[in-house]
Each structure stands twice: as structure tokens, then as C-alpha cells.
Write an enzyme that holds these catalytic residues in place. Sequence first.
Site, PDB file in Angstrom:
ATOM      1  CE  LYS A 187      -1.480   8.500  11.614  1.00  0.00           C
ATOM      2  NZ  LYS A 187      -0.188   7.552  11.117  1.00  0.00           N
ATOM      3  CE  LYS A 217      -5.411   5.695   9.760  1.00  0.00           C
ATOM      4  NZ  LYS A 217      -4.460   5.369   8.737  1.00  0.00           N
TER       5      LYS A 217
HETATM    6  N1  C2G Z   1      -2.170   3.972   0.881  1.00  0.00           N
HETATM    7  C1  C2G Z   1      -2.595   3.723  -0.584  1.00  0.00           C
HETATM    8  N2  C2G Z   1      -3.678   2.987  -0.962  1.00  0.00           N
HETATM    9  C2  C2G Z   1      -4.401   2.775  -0.195  1.00  0.00           C
HETATM   10  C3  C2G Z   1      -4.236   2.842   1.256  1.00  0.00           C
HETATM   11  C4  C2G Z   1      -3.168   3.475   1.668  1.00  0.00           C
HETATM   12  O1  C2G Z   1      -1.555   4.229  -1.263  1.00  0.00           O
HETATM   13  N3  C2G Z   1      -5.663   1.917  -0.636  1.00  0.00           N
HETATM   14  C5  C2G Z   1      -1.058   4.670   1.233  1.00  0.00           C
HETATM   15  C6  C2G Z   1      -1.534   5.885   1.966  1.00  0.00           C
HETATM   16  O2  C2G Z   1      -1.438   7.094   1.003  1.00  0.00           O
HETATM   17  C7  C2G Z   1      -0.142   5.951   2.801  1.00  0.00           C
HETATM   18  C8  C2G Z   1       0.361   4.790   2.985  1.00  0.00           C
HETATM   19  O3  C2G Z   1      -0.441   4.025   2.313  1.00  0.00           O
HETATM   20  O4  C2G Z   1       0.760   6.784   2.178  1.00  0.00           O
HETATM   21  C9  C2G Z   1       0.273   4.174   4.564  1.00  0.00           C
HETATM   22  O5  C2G Z   1      -1.288   4.521   4.825  1.00  0.00           O
HETATM   23  P1  C2G Z   1      -1.783   4.363   6.528  1.00  0.00           P
HETATM   24  O6  C2G Z   1      -1.258   3.361   7.023  1.00  0.00           O
HETATM   25  O7  C2G Z   1      -3.443   4.944   6.418  1.00  0.00           O
HETATM   26  O8  C2G Z   1      -1.281   5.624   6.528  1.00  0.00           O
HETATM   27  P2  C2G Z   1      -1.644   7.257   7.374  1.00  0.00           P
HETATM   28  O9  C2G Z   1      -2.542   6.940   8.234  1.00  0.00           O
HETATM   29  O10 C2G Z   1      -1.787   7.740   6.141  1.00  0.00           O
HETATM   30  O11 C2G Z   1      -0.246   7.727   8.144  1.00  0.00           O
HETATM   31  O12 C2G Z   1       2.876  11.204   8.900  1.00  0.00           O
HETATM   32  C10 C2G Z   1       1.968  10.480   7.986  1.00  0.00           C
HETATM   33  C11 C2G Z   1       1.163   9.478   8.423  1.00  0.00           C
HETATM   34  O13 C2G Z   1       1.760   8.643   9.387  1.00  0.00           O
HETATM   35  C12 C2G Z   1       0.638   8.505   7.339  1.00  0.00           C
END
Ligand code: C2G
Length: 126
Positions: free
Chosen positions: A44, A46
Amino acid sequence: MTKIITYGTFDYFHYGHFMLLKRAAALGSSLIVGLSSDEFNLQKNKQSLLDFDKRKEVLESLNFIDSIFPENSWEQKVEDIKNHNIDILVMGSDWNMKFDYLKKYCDVVYLERTPKISTSLIKEIL
Ligand code: C2G
């Protein structure tokens, strides 16, 4: 018994993550979380600050999460949804429409992202 699933890295756990999980849990009677493995995070593009075990430990402290399992690939969602008899996939709005292909297996709900907070912002401050 409405079963909810969501996925994420949840690195440096913050209020935005919390509000996503809490709102997702409120949509059903159980919530399971696919937590991105350290290896999948690299796919990803990340580099998580905390490893899988530490990120899992934080999520395990939330009493509205029923189980946490590794997310190792983009493709596993279909099997996860089928194997766990999921009713709703919930993701934040930054993923809007990206998982609509899963609508043939379950409902897909995108919840508004919590503004002004993100792991990248936290990393900038540190
Ligand atoms: N999120 C949110 N508000 C934020 C930050 C994050 O609602 N200020 C939500 C994201 O939209 C996501 C969840 O929190 O639904 C987790 O965010 P991340 O850890 O950044 O996950 P991500 O990298 O988006 O991974 O297969 C799907 C992926 O694994 C999602």
C-alpha cells in the site's frame, strides 16, 4: 445479527480511526477488523511506524471490536465477506466507490472521514 467488517492500517491510532470504528460498530451487532500486515502496508506504499502486533494491541483494547485478523492482500475481501457472513463493509469516505465491486456480496457503506486528523499529519509533527 448484522455483521460488519472494515479494514485498515490504524497506525498511530487516533480519533479519526476511533470514530470510524465506533460508527461502523454502531451499524450492526458485531464488528471484525482486517488489520493490514506490515508486508501488505508495503504494497500500500505505507511504512507504518508501529508493527502489526502493536497496532493490534491498540485495537484489542476497544470493546466494540469482536475480532481482528491480518489483511495480507487486496483480493482477500471477497473470501473474508463470505467466510464471516458479513452484511456490511464499512470504509471511510476517502475510499468512496473503491469497494463498490463488493456490493454483490454485501452492503458497502462509506462513512465521512473525520477531518483534520491523519497519521501523516501526526508523523509531520513528530
Ligand atoms: N479514517 C477516517 N478519518 C480519518 C482517518 C482515517 O475515517 N481522519 C478511516 C479511513 O477512511 C479508513 C480507516 O479510518 O477507513 C483506517 O484508515 P487507515 O489506517 O489509513 O487505513 P487505510 O490505509 O485507508 O487502509 O483494504 C483497505 C485498506 O487496508 C484501508
